[in-house]
Scaffold this motif. Structure first.
Motif, PDB file in Angstrom:
ATOM      1  N   GLY A   1      29.923   1.332  23.897  1.00 43.86           N
ATOM      2  CA  GLY A   1      29.822   2.777  24.485  1.00 43.86           C
ATOM      3  C   GLY A   1      30.747   3.526  23.487  1.00 43.86           C
ATOM      4  N   HIS A   2      30.969   4.699  23.980  1.00 47.03           N
ATOM      5  CA  HIS A   2      31.514   5.631  23.236  1.00 47.03           C
ATOM      6  C   HIS A   2      32.866   6.027  24.004  1.00 47.03           C
ATOM      7  CE1 HIS A   2      28.586   6.873  20.640  1.00 47.03           C
ATOM      8  NE2 HIS A   2      27.680   7.043  21.604  1.00 47.03           N
ATOM      9  N   GLY A   3      33.146   5.128  24.917  1.00 45.31           N
ATOM     10  CA  GLY A   3      34.763   5.327  25.538  1.00 45.31           C
ATOM     11  C   GLY A   3      35.884   4.382  25.187  1.00 45.31           C
ATOM     12  N   TYR A   4      36.806   4.362  25.811  1.00 47.66           N
ATOM     13  CA  TYR A   4      37.928   3.625  25.703  1.00 47.66           C
ATOM     14  C   TYR A   4      37.732   2.201  25.993  1.00 47.66           C
ATOM     15  CZ  TYR A   4      40.954   7.588  24.569  1.00 47.66           C
ATOM     16  OH  TYR A   4      41.396   8.722  23.951  1.00 47.66           O
ATOM     17  N   GLU A   5      36.969   1.975  26.706  1.00 47.17           N
ATOM     18  CA  GLU A   5      36.526   0.383  27.177  1.00 47.17           C
ATOM     19  C   GLU A   5      36.090  -0.185  25.975  1.00 47.17           C
ATOM     20  OE1 GLU A   5      33.062   2.850  27.873  1.00 47.17           O
ATOM     21  OE2 GLU A   5      35.150   3.044  28.779  1.00 47.17           O
ATOM     22  N   SER A   6      35.692   0.318  24.824  1.00 41.77           N
ATOM     23  CA  SER A   6      34.930  -0.391  23.594  1.00 41.77           C
ATOM     24  C   SER A   6      35.828  -0.165  22.645  1.00 41.77           C
ATOM     25  CB  SER A   6      33.563   0.117  23.642  1.00 41.77           C
ATOM     26  OG  SER A   6      33.610   1.450  23.235  1.00 41.77           O
ATOM     27  N   GLY A   7      36.767   0.352  22.662  1.00 40.55           N
ATOM     28  CA  GLY A   7      37.943   0.705  21.428  1.00 40.55           C
ATOM     29  C   GLY A   7      38.147   2.125  21.534  1.00 40.55           C
ATOM     30  N   ARG A   8      39.069   2.469  20.636  1.00 39.10           N
ATOM     31  CA  ARG A   8      39.408   3.843  20.586  1.00 39.10           C
ATOM     32  C   ARG A   8      38.205   4.886  20.528  1.00 39.10           C
ATOM     33  NH1 ARG A   8      42.685   5.745  15.829  1.00 39.10           N
ATOM     34  NH2 ARG A   8      42.585   7.545  17.095  1.00 39.10           N
ATOM     35  N   LEU A   9      38.476   6.008  21.402  1.00 43.19           N
ATOM     36  CA  LEU A   9      37.350   7.152  21.343  1.00 43.19           C
ATOM     37  C   LEU A   9      37.082   7.673  20.009  1.00 43.19           C
ATOM     38  CD1 LEU A   9      35.618   8.384  23.292  1.00 43.19           C
ATOM     39  CD2 LEU A   9      37.405  10.217  23.728  1.00 43.19           C
ATOM     40  N   ASN A  10      38.298   8.013  19.136  1.00 41.39           N
ATOM     41  CA  ASN A  10      38.121   8.341  17.871  1.00 41.39           C
ATOM     42  C   ASN A  10      37.001   9.342  17.484  1.00 41.39           C
ATOM     43  OD1 ASN A  10      38.987   7.829  15.145  1.00 41.39           O
ATOM     44  ND2 ASN A  10      37.587   6.592  14.692  1.00 41.39           N
ATOM     45  N   LEU A  11      37.464  10.557  18.378  1.00 44.29           N
ATOM     46  CA  LEU A  11      36.592  11.838  18.190  1.00 44.29           C
ATOM     47  C   LEU A  11      36.432  12.191  16.820  1.00 44.29           C
ATOM     48  CD1 LEU A  11      37.835  13.399  21.653  1.00 44.29           C
ATOM     49  CD2 LEU A  11      35.656  12.387  21.256  1.00 44.29           C
ATOM     50  N   PRO A  12      35.402  13.206  16.507  1.00 39.58           N
ATOM     51  CA  PRO A  12      35.270  13.646  15.176  1.00 39.58           C
ATOM     52  C   PRO A  12      36.509  14.291  14.672  1.00 39.58           C
ATOM     53  CG  PRO A  12      33.247  13.832  16.335  1.00 39.58           C
ATOM     54  CD  PRO A  12      34.407  13.364  17.216  1.00 39.58           C
ATOM     55  N   PHE A  13      37.270  15.097  15.337  1.00 39.70           N
ATOM     56  CA  PHE A  13      38.274  15.940  14.810  1.00 39.70           C
ATOM     57  C   PHE A  13      39.627  15.056  14.752  1.00 39.70           C
ATOM     58  CE2 PHE A  13      37.585  16.645  19.079  1.00 39.70           C
ATOM     59  CZ  PHE A  13      38.791  16.422  19.868  1.00 39.70           C
ATOM     60  N   VAL A  14      39.634  14.022  14.906  1.00 41.20           N
ATOM     61  CA  VAL A  14      41.008  13.371  14.827  1.00 41.20           C
ATOM     62  C   VAL A  14      40.752  12.109  13.697  1.00 41.20           C
ATOM     63  CG1 VAL A  14      41.646  13.597  17.263  1.00 41.20           C
ATOM     64  CG2 VAL A  14      40.361  11.204  16.354  1.00 41.20           C
ATOM     65  N   GLY A  15      41.860  11.891  13.048  1.00 40.29           N
ATOM     66  CA  GLY A  15      41.891  10.604  12.269  1.00 40.29           C
ATOM     67  C   GLY A  15      41.740  11.208  10.643  1.00 40.29           C
ATOM     68  N   ILE A  16      41.200  10.159   9.633  1.00 41.02           N
ATOM     69  CA  ILE A  16      40.766  10.427   8.357  1.00 41.02           C
ATOM     70  C   ILE A  16      39.635  10.689   8.605  1.00 41.02           C
ATOM     71  CG2 ILE A  16      40.926   9.402   6.145  1.00 41.02           C
ATOM     72  CD1 ILE A  16      43.764  10.023   7.268  1.00 41.02           C
ATOM     73  N   SER A  17      39.123  11.410   7.632  1.00 35.71           N
ATOM     74  CA  SER A  17      37.573  11.745   7.503  1.00 35.71           C
ATOM     75  C   SER A  17      36.965  10.641   6.722  1.00 35.71           C
ATOM     76  CB  SER A  17      37.263  13.132   6.899  1.00 35.71           C
ATOM     77  OG  SER A  17      36.143  13.317   7.061  1.00 35.71           O
ATOM     78  N   THR A  18      36.180   9.854   7.050  1.00 41.17           N
ATOM     79  CA  THR A  18      35.384   8.757   6.246  1.00 41.17           C
ATOM     80  C   THR A  18      34.117   9.037   6.621  1.00 41.17           C
ATOM     81  OG1 THR A  18      35.640   7.079   8.052  1.00 41.17           O
ATOM     82  CG2 THR A  18      37.257   7.055   6.172  1.00 41.17           C
ATOM     83  N   PHE A  19      32.996   8.580   5.971  1.00 43.07           N
ATOM     84  CA  PHE A  19      31.641   8.625   6.282  1.00 43.07           C
ATOM     85  C   PHE A  19      31.332   7.985   7.611  1.00 43.07           C
ATOM     86  CE2 PHE A  19      27.347   7.252   6.324  1.00 43.07           C
ATOM     87  CZ  PHE A  19      26.491   8.661   6.051  1.00 43.07           C
ATOM     88  N   GLY A  20      30.714   8.898   8.467  1.00 45.91           N
ATOM     89  CA  GLY A  20      30.449   8.324   9.839  1.00 45.91           C
ATOM     90  C   GLY A  20      31.520   7.661  10.451  1.00 45.91           C
ATOM     91  N   LYS A  21      32.932   7.916  10.198  1.00 46.64           N
ATOM     92  CA  LYS A  21      34.109   7.524  10.956  1.00 46.64           C
ATOM     93  C   LYS A  21      34.088   6.095  10.615  1.00 46.64           C
ATOM     94  CE  LYS A  21      36.369   9.581  13.443  1.00 46.64           C
ATOM     95  NZ  LYS A  21      37.519  10.279  13.169  1.00 46.64           N
ATOM     96  N   ARG A  22      33.529   5.539   9.480  1.00 47.80           N
ATOM     97  CA  ARG A  22      33.438   3.926   9.054  1.00 47.80           C
ATOM     98  C   ARG A  22      34.787   3.599   8.327  1.00 47.80           C
ATOM     99  NH1 ARG A  22      28.893   1.142  10.890  1.00 47.80           N
ATOM    100  NH2 ARG A  22      27.787   2.714  11.943  1.00 47.80           N
ATOM    101  N   PRO A  23      35.094   2.382   8.328  1.00 51.43           N
ATOM    102  CA  PRO A  23      36.382   1.967   7.917  1.00 51.43           C
ATOM    103  C   PRO A  23      36.268   2.403   6.270  1.00 51.43           C
ATOM    104  CG  PRO A  23      35.250   0.175   8.986  1.00 51.43           C
ATOM    105  CD  PRO A  23      34.232   1.396   8.909  1.00 51.43           C
ATOM    106  N   TYR A  24      37.756   2.514   5.826  1.00 50.02           N
ATOM    107  CA  TYR A  24      37.802   2.775   4.562  1.00 50.02           C
ATOM    108  C   TYR A  24      38.103   1.582   3.775  1.00 50.02           C
ATOM    109  CZ  TYR A  24      40.156   4.461   0.089  1.00 50.02           C
ATOM    110  OH  TYR A  24      40.517   4.627  -0.990  1.00 50.02           O
ATOM    111  N   VAL A  25      37.589   1.235   2.602  1.00 47.78           N
ATOM    112  CA  VAL A  25      37.971   0.198   1.676  1.00 47.78           C
ATOM    113  C   VAL A  25      38.463   0.484   0.376  1.00 47.78           C
ATOM    114  CG1 VAL A  25      37.119  -2.010   0.645  1.00 47.78           C
ATOM    115  CG2 VAL A  25      36.540  -1.499   2.924  1.00 47.78           C
TER     116      VAL A  25
END
Length: 116
Positions: A3-27
């Motif tokens: 899901g998109h909620g905290y129960e499945s991990g951080r909500l990680n909304l589009p306007f927070v954090g580092i901008s990676t493609f589709g909010k995917r991990p950076y390597v």
């Protein structure tokens, strides 16, 4: 599917954090890529004679890709009420190819290395 909620991990909304493609991990270390798809930018616009700026394209694509993306749950398309790029497709963002200002041949070689 997660899901998109905290129960499945951080909500990680589009306007927070580092901008990676589709909010995917950076390597950062390309030798350690373990994914089905690796996204790499090629911020190159040396051939532009007027109004350069294509070099900002990869950054713009990354920012646009986060609009409806939740890295742990894919990208939601509100028009089709569907989620694309689900988490079972392992996608990582490997950043941009090294561009050497004023050196087209080296820049192209670095882009080719990244693609390979």
């Amino acid at each position: 599917m997660a899901g998109h909620g905290y129960e499945s991990g951080r909500l990680n909304l589009p306007f927070v954090g580092i901008s990676t493609f589709g909010k995917r991990p950076y390597v950062e270390d390309w030798a350690t890529i373990d994914a089905d798809v690796a996204i790499m930018g090629a911020p190159f616009d040396f051939g532009t004679q007027w109004r350069a700026g294509a070099r900002f394209g990869p950054r713009g694509v990354r920012e646009a890709s986060t609009l409806f993306s939740f890295g742990h749950a894919g990208a939601y398309d509100h028009e089709h009420d569907a989620t694309y790029l689900p988490s079972d497709v392992r996608i990582v963002d490997i950043g941009d190819a090294d561009i050497v200002h004023t050196d087209t041949e080296t820049s192209h070689a670095n882009i080719e290395t990244g693609v390979r």
